[in-house]
Design a protein around this motif. Structure first.
Motif, PDB file in Angstrom:
ATOM      1  N   ASP A  67       2.505  49.843  61.824  1.00  8.54           N
ATOM      2  CA  ASP A  67       2.806  48.915  60.734  1.00  8.54           C
ATOM      3  C   ASP A  67       1.640  47.965  60.499  1.00  8.54           C
ATOM      4  N   ALA A  68       0.926  47.622  61.579  1.00 11.32           N
ATOM      5  CA  ALA A  68      -0.183  46.673  61.487  1.00 11.32           C
ATOM      6  C   ALA A  68      -1.250  47.041  62.497  1.00 11.32           C
ATOM      7  N   ILE A  69      -2.504  46.777  62.127  1.00  8.82           N
ATOM      8  CA  ILE A  69      -3.656  46.985  62.999  1.00  8.82           C
ATOM      9  C   ILE A  69      -4.276  45.623  63.266  1.00  8.82           C
ATOM     10  N   VAL A  70      -4.393  45.250  64.524  1.00 13.80           N
ATOM     11  CA  VAL A  70      -4.969  43.958  64.897  1.00 13.80           C
ATOM     12  C   VAL A  70      -6.303  44.199  65.595  1.00 13.80           C
ATOM     13  N   VAL A  71      -7.324  43.472  65.168  1.00 12.76           N
ATOM     14  CA  VAL A  71      -8.650  43.643  65.762  1.00 12.76           C
ATOM     15  C   VAL A  71      -9.412  42.329  65.674  1.00 12.76           C
ATOM     16  N   GLY A  72     -10.224  42.066  66.682  1.00 12.45           N
ATOM     17  CA  GLY A  72     -11.093  40.902  66.629  1.00 12.45           C
ATOM     18  C   GLY A  72     -12.068  41.042  65.472  1.00 12.45           C
ATOM     19  N   ALA A  73     -12.310  39.947  64.747  1.00 11.89           N
ATOM     20  CA  ALA A  73     -13.137  40.010  63.540  1.00 11.89           C
ATOM     21  C   ALA A  73     -14.549  40.492  63.840  1.00 11.89           C
ATOM     22  N   GLN A  74     -15.124  40.053  64.961  1.00  8.74           N
ATOM     23  CA  GLN A  74     -16.488  40.474  65.288  1.00  8.74           C
ATOM     24  C   GLN A  74     -16.562  41.982  65.505  1.00  8.74           C
ATOM     25  N   THR A  75     -15.551  42.536  66.176  1.00  9.76           N
ATOM     26  CA  THR A  75     -15.502  43.986  66.360  1.00  9.76           C
ATOM     27  C   THR A  75     -15.399  44.688  65.016  1.00  9.76           C
ATOM     28  N   ALA A  76     -14.581  44.153  64.115  1.00 11.91           N
ATOM     29  CA  ALA A  76     -14.422  44.754  62.791  1.00 11.91           C
ATOM     30  C   ALA A  76     -15.745  44.788  62.039  1.00 11.91           C
ATOM     31  N   VAL A  85      -7.051  52.732  55.299  1.00 14.82           N
ATOM     32  CA  VAL A  85      -6.683  53.815  54.386  1.00 14.82           C
ATOM     33  C   VAL A  85      -6.000  54.908  55.204  1.00 14.82           C
ATOM     34  N   VAL A  86      -4.858  55.373  54.754  1.00 12.96           N
ATOM     35  CA  VAL A  86      -4.129  56.429  55.444  1.00 12.96           C
ATOM     36  C   VAL A  86      -4.481  57.768  54.817  1.00 12.96           C
ATOM     37  N   GLU A  87      -4.802  58.741  55.663  1.00 13.61           N
ATOM     38  CA  GLU A  87      -5.125  60.072  55.150  1.00 13.61           C
ATOM     39  C   GLU A  87      -3.912  60.655  54.424  1.00 13.61           C
ATOM     40  N   PRO A  88      -4.146  61.390  53.318  1.00 12.96           N
ATOM     41  CA  PRO A  88      -3.034  61.926  52.515  1.00 12.96           C
ATOM     42  C   PRO A  88      -2.017  62.724  53.326  1.00 12.96           C
ATOM     43  N   ARG A  89      -2.465  63.435  54.362  1.00 15.45           N
ATOM     44  CA  ARG A  89      -1.526  64.256  55.141  1.00 15.45           C
ATOM     45  C   ARG A  89      -0.503  63.416  55.892  1.00 15.45           C
ATOM     46  N   HIS A  90      -0.824  62.118  56.119  1.00 15.40           N
ATOM     47  CA  HIS A  90       0.093  61.246  56.847  1.00 15.40           C
ATOM     48  C   HIS A  90       0.996  60.434  55.916  1.00 15.40           C
ATOM     49  N   ALA A  91       0.736  60.482  54.613  1.00 16.77           N
ATOM     50  CA  ALA A  91       1.495  59.666  53.661  1.00 16.77           C
ATOM     51  C   ALA A  91       2.991  59.998  53.650  1.00 16.77           C
ATOM     52  N   PRO A 103      -1.178  50.487  56.687  1.00 15.64           N
ATOM     53  CA  PRO A 103      -0.857  49.386  57.591  1.00 15.64           C
ATOM     54  C   PRO A 103      -1.619  48.121  57.214  1.00 15.64           C
ATOM     55  N   LEU A 104      -1.055  46.990  57.588  1.00 17.12           N
ATOM     56  CA  LEU A 104      -1.725  45.710  57.386  1.00 17.12           C
ATOM     57  C   LEU A 104      -2.852  45.575  58.397  1.00 17.12           C
ATOM     58  N   LEU A 105      -4.045  45.203  57.949  1.00 17.37           N
ATOM     59  CA  LEU A 105      -5.161  44.941  58.851  1.00 17.37           C
ATOM     60  C   LEU A 105      -5.197  43.451  59.148  1.00 17.37           C
ATOM     61  N   VAL A 106      -5.134  43.100  60.432  1.00  9.97           N
ATOM     62  CA  VAL A 106      -5.144  41.709  60.860  1.00  9.97           C
ATOM     63  C   VAL A 106      -6.437  41.445  61.619  1.00  9.97           C
ATOM     64  N   ASP A 125      -4.038  44.186  51.810  1.00  4.90           N
ATOM     65  CA  ASP A 125      -3.628  44.718  53.105  1.00  4.90           C
ATOM     66  C   ASP A 125      -4.466  44.153  54.245  1.00  4.90           C
ATOM     67  N   VAL A 126      -5.058  42.966  54.049  1.00  7.43           N
ATOM     68  CA  VAL A 126      -5.835  42.305  55.097  1.00  7.43           C
ATOM     69  C   VAL A 126      -5.319  40.881  55.273  1.00  7.43           C
ATOM     70  N   LEU A 127      -5.034  40.526  56.513  1.00  8.28           N
ATOM     71  CA  LEU A 127      -4.604  39.175  56.865  1.00  8.28           C
ATOM     72  C   LEU A 127      -5.567  38.627  57.905  1.00  8.28           C
ATOM     73  N   ILE A 128      -5.967  37.377  57.766  1.00  2.73           N
ATOM     74  CA  ILE A 128      -6.882  36.756  58.724  1.00  2.73           C
ATOM     75  C   ILE A 128      -6.095  35.786  59.587  1.00  2.73           C
ATOM     76  N   ALA A 129      -6.019  36.076  60.886  1.00  3.65           N
ATOM     77  CA  ALA A 129      -5.325  35.213  61.841  1.00  3.65           C
ATOM     78  C   ALA A 129      -6.347  34.299  62.497  1.00  3.65           C
ATOM     79  N   THR A 130      -6.159  33.004  62.351  1.00  5.84           N
ATOM     80  CA  THR A 130      -7.105  32.049  62.899  1.00  5.84           C
ATOM     81  C   THR A 130      -6.341  30.937  63.612  1.00  5.84           C
ATOM     82  N   CYS A 131      -6.963  29.774  63.786  1.00  4.27           N
ATOM     83  CA  CYS A 131      -6.310  28.646  64.448  1.00  4.27           C
ATOM     84  C   CYS A 131      -6.552  27.388  63.622  1.00  4.27           C
ATOM     85  N   SER A 132      -5.745  26.367  63.866  1.00  7.27           N
ATOM     86  CA  SER A 132      -5.812  25.165  63.044  1.00  7.27           C
ATOM     87  C   SER A 132      -7.127  24.412  63.216  1.00  7.27           C
TER      88      SER A 132
END
Length: 250
Positions: A67-76, A85-91, A103-106, A125-132
């Motif tokens: 449903d969601a992919i979470v990754v550190g921004a520097q790694t991304a 992007v989901v391959e057509p065969r998995h749609a 999936p949502l990219l976080v 489909d991209v969300l940025i998770a940060t801190c206050s």
């Protein structure tokens, strides 16, 4: 006792079944990582350099199941990520499970030092998770560009707050793709339910990081190993790659 597993062919449908997320009313968090046989998480500074066609197949399959992919921004940034992007065969499978088209990219980032590719409203489909405590000027730049920014902690990005935010959005099958520091934080917080590990038949040497590096995972008891896990399955291919799926031992 040692167990020698008999080799059997796995079809595409069988592979999807092997990597399907277990049924649960709570979020299930799985990490997908790759390492060389001497423990390096990267070669020439990138994890992608360790991969193969088989690894790419497993990589894209797990993304299609999440449903969601979470990754550190520097790694991304280092690995050249873009919106998922989901391959057509998995749609059809995603549609049958009632999932969104992709999936949502976080992206987890305290500094909010991100390129424009991740910041525009064209990529919902991209969300940025940060801190206050993240830099205000960087936050304003992202918000002005149409980015979705959510605070998940005060002085740092807290993995539990990220998972809770995704659960509130109804996203319970969570795939973490690193980097090593975020994965270590996730495991130390007791949130890592599964680890999908591709073992590349390569010797890298040097000072490459491990798949998890930084925060130490506490032991469950005084005389036990930290975060014990057990092997659910292991597959192999003709190129010598091993595909392991580990789960919590408890």
């Amino acid at each position: 006792m040692f167990i020698l597993q008999k080799a059997t062919d796995v079809t595409a449908d069988g592979l999807a079944q092997v990597y399907s997320f277990p049924p649960s009313g709570e979020p299930v968090v799985r990490a997908n990582m790759i390492a060389s046989i001497d423990g390096a998480a990267t070669a020439q500074g990138r994890s992608g350099a360790l991969g193969s066609d088989g690894d790419h197949t497993v990589f894209h399959l797990q993304r299609a199941l999440a449903d969601a992919i979470v990754v550190g921004a520097q790694t991304a940034v280092t690995e050249g990520y873009g919106p998922p992007v989901v391959e057509p065969r998995h749609a059809p499978g995603r549609a049958a499970r009632g999932q969104s088209a992709a999936p949502l990219l976080v992206l987890a980032s305290r500094s909010l030092n991100l390129p424009a590719d991740f910041t525009t409203a064209r990529h919902p489909d991209v969300l940025i998770a940060t801190c206050s405590d993240a830099p205000r000027d960087a936050r304003r730049r992202l918000l002005d560009a149409g980015a979705t920014v959510v605070d998940c902690g005060e002085s740092s990005v807290q993995p539990r707050a990220v998972i809770d935010e995704l659960a509130r959005r109804g996203l319970r099958h969570v795939l973490c793709e690193g980097g090593p520091r975020f994965l270590a934080d996730l495991a130390a917080a007791g949130l890592l339910d599964e680890l999908a590990l591709t073992v590349s038949p390569a010797l890298v040497g040097g000072d490459a990081p491990r798949i998890a590096h930084g925060t130490e995972v506490p032991a469950r008891t005084a005389d036990s190993l930290p975060g014990p896990m057990r092997l659910r399955h292991m597959l192999g291919d003709a190129e010598g790659y091993l595909y392991q799926l580990w789960e919590r031992a408890d």
